[in-house]
Design an enzyme around this catalytic site. Structure first.
Site, PDB file in Angstrom:
ATOM      1  N   ASP A 119       4.288 128.657  20.855  1.00 37.19           N
ATOM      2  CA  ASP A 119       3.822 128.289  22.189  1.00 37.19           C
ATOM      3  C   ASP A 119       2.771 129.312  22.605  1.00 37.19           C
ATOM      4  O   ASP A 119       2.882 130.503  22.274  1.00 37.19           O
ATOM      5  CB  ASP A 119       4.972 128.331  23.204  1.00 37.19           C
ATOM      6  CG  ASP A 119       6.139 127.452  22.804  1.00 37.19           C
ATOM      7  OD1 ASP A 119       5.889 126.306  22.383  1.00 37.19           O
ATOM      8  OD2 ASP A 119       7.289 127.917  22.902  1.00 37.19           O
ATOM      9  N   ASP A 123       6.544 127.106  27.535  1.00 36.37           N
ATOM     10  CA  ASP A 123       7.946 126.715  27.446  1.00 36.37           C
ATOM     11  C   ASP A 123       8.799 127.750  28.160  1.00 36.37           C
ATOM     12  O   ASP A 123       8.594 128.973  27.998  1.00 36.37           O
ATOM     13  CB  ASP A 123       8.392 126.572  25.991  1.00 36.37           C
ATOM     14  CG  ASP A 123       7.968 125.225  25.389  1.00 36.37           C
ATOM     15  OD1 ASP A 123       7.193 124.499  26.042  1.00 36.37           O
ATOM     16  OD2 ASP A 123       8.403 124.911  24.273  1.00 36.37           O
ATOM     17  N   ASP A 130       2.794 123.914  19.310  1.00 34.88           N
ATOM     18  CA  ASP A 130       4.035 123.548  19.987  1.00 34.88           C
ATOM     19  C   ASP A 130       3.737 123.427  21.482  1.00 34.88           C
ATOM     20  O   ASP A 130       2.886 122.634  21.868  1.00 34.88           O
ATOM     21  CB  ASP A 130       5.116 124.590  19.686  1.00 34.88           C
ATOM     22  CG  ASP A 130       6.524 124.090  20.014  1.00 34.88           C
ATOM     23  OD1 ASP A 130       6.664 122.906  20.400  1.00 34.88           O
ATOM     24  OD2 ASP A 130       7.473 124.862  19.901  1.00 34.88           O
ATOM     25  N   ARG A 184       5.573 115.908  28.486  1.00 38.00           N
ATOM     26  CA  ARG A 184       6.181 117.152  28.944  1.00 38.00           C
ATOM     27  C   ARG A 184       5.313 117.864  29.974  1.00 38.00           C
ATOM     28  O   ARG A 184       4.810 118.974  29.730  1.00 38.00           O
ATOM     29  CB  ARG A 184       6.492 118.094  27.775  1.00 38.00           C
ATOM     30  CG  ARG A 184       7.492 117.535  26.797  1.00 38.00           C
ATOM     31  CD  ARG A 184       7.884 118.571  25.755  1.00 38.00           C
ATOM     32  NE  ARG A 184       8.797 118.027  24.763  1.00 38.00           N
ATOM     33  CZ  ARG A 184       9.274 118.687  23.710  1.00 38.00           C
ATOM     34  NH1 ARG A 184       8.912 119.944  23.527  1.00 38.00           N
ATOM     35  NH2 ARG A 184      10.103 118.114  22.867  1.00 38.00           N
TER      36      ARG A 184
END
Length: 453
Positions: free
Chosen positions: A231, A274, A270, A326
């Site tokens: 990330d 996050d 990714d 997301r």
């Protein structure tokens, strides 16, 4: 009489004292701070100092309790300007908790060696790793649905570990990372705030955390998928974190230009941001997330019940542009989502924007969505074991809409209806503007290089 400061007051008092002492140290005749060969202390300018600024009271969940001051209490020996990877690594000090302000100047590429030489995927490959050999070894038509194992998988792991040593960077407690001016870029890195408290990241572009060695994950019930490692910013077990005026994207290496292997896109990235592993008390403001597939995950597993009561996050005045999914997807978290702007372009892929997952409690207020004609209002939501979404003031292409009622009507008979009450009312926030007013402000002010506007 002995006076005892409350934790929030003490933290802010320490930051204010450090700022005062720092300014006195810069008066004419003051002795300059000692410098090191890797990093140099940066004198405060007479104008606004983003590095010393702290999160305002009531500005989202990160203002709860002690508040968030980052490295504002740093002494002048720990106010450092960095211009390359080696200097940044030295300034981060292995993720230490010493109060520090790290000012990023220009573009820093994490994929460089200690001398500053650019590294590519071939430089990390070791033990005979070869993509063609890997694909031949684990082709599901011959390998089947078992997890990859053997020489090529071992070589992939060893190669991936070599890249991780370069690009994974730990950010410790009491740290502020701030870009200088409008051109600060951290390229190829995965910033990781792990088990740390009181961190601020502001006014910087985080770009292209590119994984050279994605792993194949078979799925006996389907095609499987490629799993990537990095990330651009990962909060895990982190508390009191303020992310402000950050731009995060795949700029330079978009995944939609990658080839297809085993019938699946060969993903290289990714998440952009996050927030997992029990992270808590986070505010993300005036930031831009763009040109990416899975933008933001809050909560990393349906079975991680230890996340209950944590993952309290505020997202306000952010832009999600050309994001497939997301934005965010939430498990367990108590998330306040207000005054954000979503832009779905005509030629962009889109699966959903808000992911309502296990025990999530999202309150979404006055958010604006701009989408082409083939995207329906019902497409903005996706539920996996979710039960409720509180929403109000949503605007879709200029028209007020009720996300929940439209979603329920569209999916009637195929999915469980969402309730409209998540059982809480956000208290820590600034003024909540109309969706239209907020969208215009976000378009003008969100993202790196715009913190002073």
């Amino acid at each position: 009489m002995t006076w005892k400061l409350r934790p929030r007051t003490a933290r802010r008092a320490a930051a204010a004292l450090a700022l005062l002492l720092g300014s006195l140290a810069l008066q004419p005749g003051a002795r300059a701070a000692t410098t090191s060969p890797d990093t140099a202390p940066e004198a405060s300018s007479p104008g606004r100092d983003l590095g010393r600024e702290v999160l305002a009271d009531n500005d989202g969940w990160a203002a709860e309790g002690t508040g968030t001051t980052g490295g504002a209490a740093a002494d002048e020996d720990h106010v450092l300007t960095v211009r390359n990877r080696a200097q940044l690594v030295a300034a981060l000090d292995g993720g230490s908790s010493v109060p520090k302000i790290i000012r990023v100047a220009g573009t820093i590429d994490a994929n460089t060696d200690d001398r500053g030489r650019r590294l590519d995927c071939a430089d990390y490959a070791t033990d005979g790793y070869d993509l063609d050999a890997y694909l031949a070894a684990y082709d599901p038509r011959t390998w089947g649905g078992a997890k990859p194992a053997g020489p090529q998988e071992d070589a992939r792991k060893a190669s991936a570990a070599r890249q991780a040593e370069r690009v994974e960077m730990l950010v410790g407690s009491n740290t502020t990372i701030v870009g200088i001016g409008a051109g600060a870029v951290l390229k190829g890195a995965s910033l990781q705030v792990k088990d740390a408290d009181n961190v601020i990241i502001r006014n910087i572009e985080l770009r292209d955390a590119y994984d050279c060695f994605p792993a194949w994950q078979p799925n006996t019930g389907g095609l499987g998928d490629w799993k990537t490692a990095y990330d651009t910013l990962w909060l895990r077990g982190a508390t009191h974190v303020w992310v402000d005026h950050v731009t995060a994207s795949d700029k330079g290496h978009p995944d939609d230009r990658e080839p297809t292997h085993f019938g699946r896109n060969y993903l290289r990235h990714d998440g952009l941001l996050d927030i997992t592993n029990g992270s808590d008390l986070v505010t993300v403001s005036w930031s831009r997330f763009a040109d990416h597939d899975k933008a933001m995950l809050i909560g990393n597993g349906d079975g991680v019940t230890t996340d209950r009561g944590k993952l309290r996050v505020t997202l306000h005045h952010n832009e999600f542009h050309s994001v497939v999914q997301r934005a965010p997807r939430v498990r367990f978290g108590q998330v306040h989502l207000y005054n954000n702007r979503y832009v779905i372009p005509e030629d962009g892929d889109h699966r959903y924007s808000l992911g309502i997952s296990t025990e999530s409690r999202i309150v979404a207020e006055n958010n604006a969505f701009e989408a082409p004609g083939h995207v329906e209002v019902a497409d903005l939501l996706k539920s996996w074991n979710g039960s409720a979404l509180t929403q109000r003031g949503t605007v879709f292409n200029g028209f007020p809409v009720d996300l929940v009622s439209i979603y329920n009507a569209y999916n009637s008979g195929s999915e469980t209806d969402l309730a409209t009450d998540t059982g809480w009312t956000p208290a820590l926030h600034g003024p909540v503007d109309s969706a239209a007013k907020a969208a215009a402000e976000v378009a003008r002010k969100a993202g790196a290089g715009r913190a002073a506007r």
